[in-house]
Design a protein around this motif. Structure first.
Motif, PDB file in Angstrom:
ATOM      1  N   LEU A  58       6.948  16.218   8.549  1.00 19.48           N
ATOM      2  CA  LEU A  58       6.493  17.281   8.321  1.00 19.48           C
ATOM      3  C   LEU A  58       5.171  17.623   9.214  1.00 19.48           C
ATOM      4  O   LEU A  58       4.661  18.747   9.471  1.00 19.48           O
ATOM      5  CB  LEU A  58       5.802  17.026   6.766  1.00 19.48           C
ATOM      6  CG  LEU A  58       6.865  17.123   5.786  1.00 19.48           C
ATOM      7  CD1 LEU A  58       6.302  16.257   4.318  1.00 19.48           C
ATOM      8  CD2 LEU A  58       7.023  18.417   5.542  1.00 19.48           C
ATOM      9  N   TYR A  59       4.504  16.393   9.647  1.00 18.77           N
ATOM     10  CA  TYR A  59       3.369  16.574  10.577  1.00 18.77           C
ATOM     11  C   TYR A  59       3.345  15.820  11.811  1.00 18.77           C
ATOM     12  O   TYR A  59       3.941  14.463  11.722  1.00 18.77           O
ATOM     13  CB  TYR A  59       2.232  15.712   9.749  1.00 18.77           C
ATOM     14  CG  TYR A  59       1.753  16.424   8.423  1.00 18.77           C
ATOM     15  CD1 TYR A  59       0.987  17.405   8.291  1.00 18.77           C
ATOM     16  CD2 TYR A  59       2.495  16.071   7.268  1.00 18.77           C
ATOM     17  CE1 TYR A  59       0.650  18.102   7.276  1.00 18.77           C
ATOM     18  CE2 TYR A  59       2.112  16.747   6.166  1.00 18.77           C
ATOM     19  CZ  TYR A  59       1.256  17.644   6.062  1.00 18.77           C
ATOM     20  OH  TYR A  59       0.940  18.468   4.733  1.00 18.77           O
ATOM     21  N   GLU A 116       0.758  -1.246  -0.040  1.00 21.97           N
ATOM     22  CA  GLU A 116      -0.035   0.140  -0.162  1.00 21.97           C
ATOM     23  C   GLU A 116       0.786   1.127  -0.002  1.00 21.97           C
ATOM     24  O   GLU A 116       0.197   2.323  -0.160  1.00 21.97           O
ATOM     25  CB  GLU A 116      -0.820   0.081   1.222  1.00 21.97           C
ATOM     26  CG  GLU A 116      -1.877  -1.115   1.292  1.00 21.97           C
ATOM     27  CD  GLU A 116      -3.128  -0.993   0.246  1.00 21.97           C
ATOM     28  OE1 GLU A 116      -3.358   0.295   0.050  1.00 21.97           O
ATOM     29  OE2 GLU A 116      -3.680  -2.009   0.138  1.00 21.97           O
ATOM     30  N   CYS A 117       2.245   1.408   0.257  1.00 23.42           N
ATOM     31  CA  CYS A 117       2.974   2.244   0.453  1.00 23.42           C
ATOM     32  C   CYS A 117       4.201   2.495  -0.393  1.00 23.42           C
ATOM     33  O   CYS A 117       4.790   3.344  -0.740  1.00 23.42           O
ATOM     34  CB  CYS A 117       3.290   2.727   2.053  1.00 23.42           C
ATOM     35  SG  CYS A 117       1.822   2.304   3.227  1.00 23.42           S
ATOM     36  N   GLY A 148       1.807  18.346  -2.085  1.00 21.46           N
ATOM     37  CA  GLY A 148       2.115  16.816  -1.989  1.00 21.46           C
ATOM     38  C   GLY A 148       0.933  15.922  -1.637  1.00 21.46           C
ATOM     39  O   GLY A 148       0.011  16.534  -0.572  1.00 21.46           O
ATOM     40  N   VAL A 149       0.442  14.890  -2.064  1.00 29.66           N
ATOM     41  CA  VAL A 149      -0.786  14.309  -1.496  1.00 29.66           C
ATOM     42  C   VAL A 149      -0.021  12.780  -1.191  1.00 29.66           C
ATOM     43  O   VAL A 149       0.535  12.228  -1.829  1.00 29.66           O
ATOM     44  CB  VAL A 149      -1.661  13.810  -3.035  1.00 29.66           C
ATOM     45  CG1 VAL A 149      -2.849  13.257  -2.658  1.00 29.66           C
ATOM     46  CG2 VAL A 149      -2.188  15.404  -3.320  1.00 29.66           C
ATOM     47  N   CYS A 150      -0.737  12.518   0.230  1.00 27.88           N
ATOM     48  CA  CYS A 150      -0.960  11.356   0.593  1.00 27.88           C
ATOM     49  C   CYS A 150      -1.950  10.612   0.468  1.00 27.88           C
ATOM     50  O   CYS A 150      -2.907  11.055   1.388  1.00 27.88           O
ATOM     51  CB  CYS A 150       0.070  11.071   1.981  1.00 27.88           C
ATOM     52  SG  CYS A 150       0.278   9.365   2.789  1.00 27.88           S
ATOM     53  N   PRO A 195       8.155  12.174   1.353  1.00 28.44           N
ATOM     54  CA  PRO A 195       9.099  12.081   2.605  1.00 28.44           C
ATOM     55  C   PRO A 195       9.691  10.701   2.628  1.00 28.44           C
ATOM     56  O   PRO A 195       9.284   9.881   2.686  1.00 28.44           O
ATOM     57  CB  PRO A 195       8.507  12.572   3.375  1.00 28.44           C
ATOM     58  CG  PRO A 195       7.105  12.353   3.086  1.00 28.44           C
ATOM     59  CD  PRO A 195       6.767  12.394   1.552  1.00 28.44           C
ATOM     60  N   CYS A 240       5.222   4.454  -3.628  1.00 24.65           N
ATOM     61  CA  CYS A 240       5.474   5.885  -3.473  1.00 24.65           C
ATOM     62  C   CYS A 240       6.668   6.263  -2.572  1.00 24.65           C
ATOM     63  O   CYS A 240       7.467   6.781  -2.985  1.00 24.65           O
ATOM     64  CB  CYS A 240       4.421   6.809  -2.921  1.00 24.65           C
ATOM     65  SG  CYS A 240       2.936   6.949  -3.952  1.00 24.65           S
ATOM     66  N   HIS A 241       6.526   5.706  -1.283  1.00 24.47           N
ATOM     67  CA  HIS A 241       7.550   6.057  -0.362  1.00 24.47           C
ATOM     68  C   HIS A 241       8.816   5.103  -0.638  1.00 24.47           C
ATOM     69  O   HIS A 241       9.906   5.117   0.315  1.00 24.47           O
ATOM     70  CB  HIS A 241       7.083   5.491   1.167  1.00 24.47           C
ATOM     71  CG  HIS A 241       5.946   6.551   1.737  1.00 24.47           C
ATOM     72  ND1 HIS A 241       6.432   7.768   1.757  1.00 24.47           N
ATOM     73  CD2 HIS A 241       4.891   6.766   1.540  1.00 24.47           C
ATOM     74  CE1 HIS A 241       5.514   8.807   2.340  1.00 24.47           C
ATOM     75  NE2 HIS A 241       4.557   8.046   2.031  1.00 24.47           N
ATOM     76  N   ARG A 246      -3.951  16.188   2.054  1.00 25.47           N
ATOM     77  CA  ARG A 246      -4.588  16.721   0.789  1.00 25.47           C
ATOM     78  C   ARG A 246      -5.147  15.635  -0.017  1.00 25.47           C
ATOM     79  O   ARG A 246      -5.065  15.674  -1.141  1.00 25.47           O
ATOM     80  CB  ARG A 246      -3.513  17.366   0.071  1.00 25.47           C
ATOM     81  CG  ARG A 246      -2.879  18.645   0.624  1.00 25.47           C
ATOM     82  CD  ARG A 246      -2.024  19.375  -0.017  1.00 25.47           C
ATOM     83  NE  ARG A 246      -1.216  20.300   0.796  1.00 25.47           N
ATOM     84  CZ  ARG A 246       0.164  19.975   1.465  1.00 25.47           C
ATOM     85  NH1 ARG A 246       0.630  19.013   1.014  1.00 25.47           N
ATOM     86  NH2 ARG A 246       0.690  20.860   2.212  1.00 25.47           N
TER      87      ARG A 246
HETATM   88  C1  HEC Z   1       0.611   8.100  -4.144  1.00 29.46           C
HETATM   89  C2  HEC Z   1       1.791   8.117  -3.232  1.00 29.46           C
HETATM   90  C3  HEC Z   1       1.906   7.635  -1.851  1.00 29.46           C
HETATM   91  C4  HEC Z   1       1.316   6.510  -1.368  1.00 29.46           C
HETATM   92  C5  HEC Z   1       0.562   5.407  -2.029  1.00 29.46           C
HETATM   93  C6  HEC Z   1       1.630   6.521   0.136  1.00 29.46           C
HETATM   94  N1  HEC Z   1       1.916   8.031   0.523  1.00 29.46           N
HETATM   95 FE1  HEC Z   1       2.494   8.654   2.241  1.00 29.46          FE
HETATM   96  N2  HEC Z   1       3.088  10.288   1.342  1.00 29.46           N
HETATM   97  C7  HEC Z   1       2.913  10.677  -0.068  1.00 29.46           C
HETATM   98  C8  HEC Z   1       3.516  12.010  -0.086  1.00 29.46           C
HETATM   99  C9  HEC Z   1       3.695  13.002  -1.620  1.00 29.46           C
HETATM  100  C10 HEC Z   1       3.750  12.605   1.198  1.00 29.46           C
HETATM  101  C11 HEC Z   1       3.985  13.985   1.435  1.00 29.46           C
HETATM  102  C12 HEC Z   1       2.757  14.858   1.564  1.00 29.46           C
HETATM  103  C13 HEC Z   1       3.021  16.368   1.829  1.00 29.46           C
HETATM  104  O1  HEC Z   1       3.673  16.936   0.982  1.00 29.46           O
HETATM  105  O2  HEC Z   1       2.821  16.914   2.750  1.00 29.46           O
HETATM  106  C14 HEC Z   1       3.645  11.372   2.224  1.00 29.46           C
HETATM  107  C15 HEC Z   1       3.593  11.596   3.703  1.00 29.46           C
HETATM  108  C16 HEC Z   1       3.371  10.500   4.376  1.00 29.46           C
HETATM  109  C17 HEC Z   1       3.524  10.628   5.721  1.00 29.46           C
HETATM  110  C18 HEC Z   1       3.792  11.891   6.634  1.00 29.46           C
HETATM  111  C19 HEC Z   1       5.425  11.965   6.828  1.00 29.46           C
HETATM  112  C20 HEC Z   1       5.863  13.324   7.675  1.00 29.46           C
HETATM  113  O3  HEC Z   1       7.173  13.674   7.501  1.00 29.46           O
HETATM  114  O4  HEC Z   1       5.101  13.772   8.510  1.00 29.46           O
HETATM  115  C21 HEC Z   1       3.454   9.578   6.497  1.00 29.46           C
HETATM  116  C22 HEC Z   1       3.446   8.998   7.977  1.00 29.46           C
HETATM  117  C23 HEC Z   1       2.999   8.509   5.346  1.00 29.46           C
HETATM  118  N3  HEC Z   1       3.232   9.319   4.242  1.00 29.46           N
HETATM  119  C24 HEC Z   1       2.626   7.446   5.409  1.00 29.46           C
HETATM  120  C25 HEC Z   1       2.133   6.449   4.558  1.00 29.46           C
HETATM  121  C26 HEC Z   1       1.513   5.327   4.636  1.00 29.46           C
HETATM  122  C27 HEC Z   1       1.592   4.251   5.776  1.00 29.46           C
HETATM  123  C28 HEC Z   1       1.141   4.691   3.370  1.00 29.46           C
HETATM  124  C29 HEC Z   1       0.625   3.488   2.965  1.00 29.46           C
HETATM  125  C30 HEC Z   1      -0.598   2.972   3.702  1.00 29.46           C
HETATM  126  C31 HEC Z   1       1.366   5.874   2.435  1.00 29.46           C
HETATM  127  N4  HEC Z   1       2.010   6.963   2.919  1.00 29.46           N
HETATM  128  C32 HEC Z   1       1.126   5.704   1.296  1.00 29.46           C
HETATM  129  C33 HEC Z   1       2.749   9.811  -0.820  1.00 29.46           C
HETATM  130  C34 HEC Z   1       2.266   8.476  -0.721  1.00 29.46           C
END
Ligand code: HEC
Ligand code: HEC
Length: 273
Positions: free
Chosen positions: A107-108, A81-82, A236-238, A99, A85-86, A125
């Protein structure tokens, strides 16, 4: 072999006249022990599952047994799931503004399990009513830089100056006069201080990054990368996962991310307690 397959094999061996009864008995005993063993294992893991969803997220992280249990399963959720992107290693991608989840920079919030879990549930977002969406980086080259803030556009010279200011604050070489002009824009008409704070160290309550450390969300801290962030804006979108993943899976993946970023404590790569 499936449980039914095993049962059939045991029955066949038991029934065959060619097979002696003691061998059949032994196999039956073995199968029973295996069955009881599996049942005990299943009961233990469903007990841990229940404990995991019931407990406070950060209390779960303080319990080494729960953390190992959750993180080992969360690794699979993260991969599915993650990781797209990550990254498989969780280190993100500065070309896309994703990130690094393995460092101590957030960031948060501050990297507590509840902070991570909030993002995992509702996203950033992500058009979820409970997502993080308090600030968007304006695009200062646009005639109207921001849809929500009253901000005037900046000229290319202004953007270059504020870029020089950030570079000098971050310890990179930059022209003194330009950096001084940039400082005034940062604290004045640019409105940068409003989100990134007066000292430019950011605000984890709204997801505005620290602009004077060595960690960049977008690019490598080069003049061009900083200039582009200011000129075009960033957003950025998560994605949100609430409703797509169960509370159990969301907790598992959040604890996995917690373990990735808190390597001095228990960690899924180390051996269990
Ligand atoms: C489509 C791409 C994408 C997917 C899939 C994704 N993320 Fe993200 N995530 C991002 C982006 C881009 C950001 C930074 C958003 C911003 O600019 O504020 C982010 C930010 C985050 C942050 C905040 C980090 C911080 O520094 O505070 C966390 C925690 C996180 N993601 C967890 C997850 C987890 C857990 C999953 C899977 C369940 C996941 N993400 C799936 C793109 C993704
Ligand atoms: C309305 C709030 C807001 C204002 C005003 C604002 N920013 Fe931002 N800025 C953000 C947010 C939020 C991000 C993170 C964007 C993201 O996560 O995609 C950001 C990101 C950045 C980045 C990229 C940081 C990185 O780590 O890659 C730079 C550089 C930046 N801002 C500089 C500025 C400058 C200079 C100004 C003033 C001219 C300014 N910002 C004004 C909210 C703001």
């Amino acid at each position: 072999m499936s449980p039914r397959g095993t049962a059939n094999l045991v029955r066949r061996l038991w029934m065959t006249r060619a097979t002696s009864r003691p061998l059949g008995g032994l196999l039956l005993l073995g199968a029973s022990i295996a069955f009881v063993w599996a049942a005990v294992g299943l009961a233990a893991s469903s007990r841990l599952e229940a404990q995991l969803v019931r407990s406070d997220p950060d209390a779960a992280a303080a319990n080494a047994r729960l953390l190992y249990f959750a993180a080992a399963r969360g690794a699979g959720v993260f991969k599915a799931e993650c990781a797209s992107c990550h990254g498989a290693d969780g280190k993100g991608n500065t070309a896309r503004g994703v990130p690094d989840l393995t460092d101590a920079d957030w960031l948060y919030g501050s990297g507590k399990v509840r902070d991570i879990e909030k993002v995992a549930y509702y996203g950033i977002r992500a058009h979820n009513p409970r997502n993080w969406n308090l600030a968007v980086m304006p695009g200062f080259a646009r005639p109207v830089p921001s849809a929500s803030e009253q901000l005037a556009p900046l000229s290319p010279g202004d953007i270059a100056a504020v870029t020089a200011f950030l570079q000098s604050r971050g310890g990179q070489p930059a022209g003194l006069a330009a950096a001084e002009a940039g400082r005034r824009i940062f604290a004045g008409k640019g409105g940068c201080y409003d989100c990134h704070a007066n000292d430019a160290k950011g605000d984890p309550a709204i997801g505005a990054p620290n602009l004077v450390d060595k960690i960049w969300l977008y690019g490598d801290g080069s003049r061009q990368a900083i200039f582009d962030s200011i000129a075009y804006g960033r957003q950025g979108v998560c994605p949100a996962r609430a409703g797509r993943l169960s509370a159990l899976r969301l907790r598992e993946v959040s604890l996995y991310v917690f373990a990735l970023s808190h390597r001095s404590g228990p960690h899924p790569d180390k051996s269990p307690p």
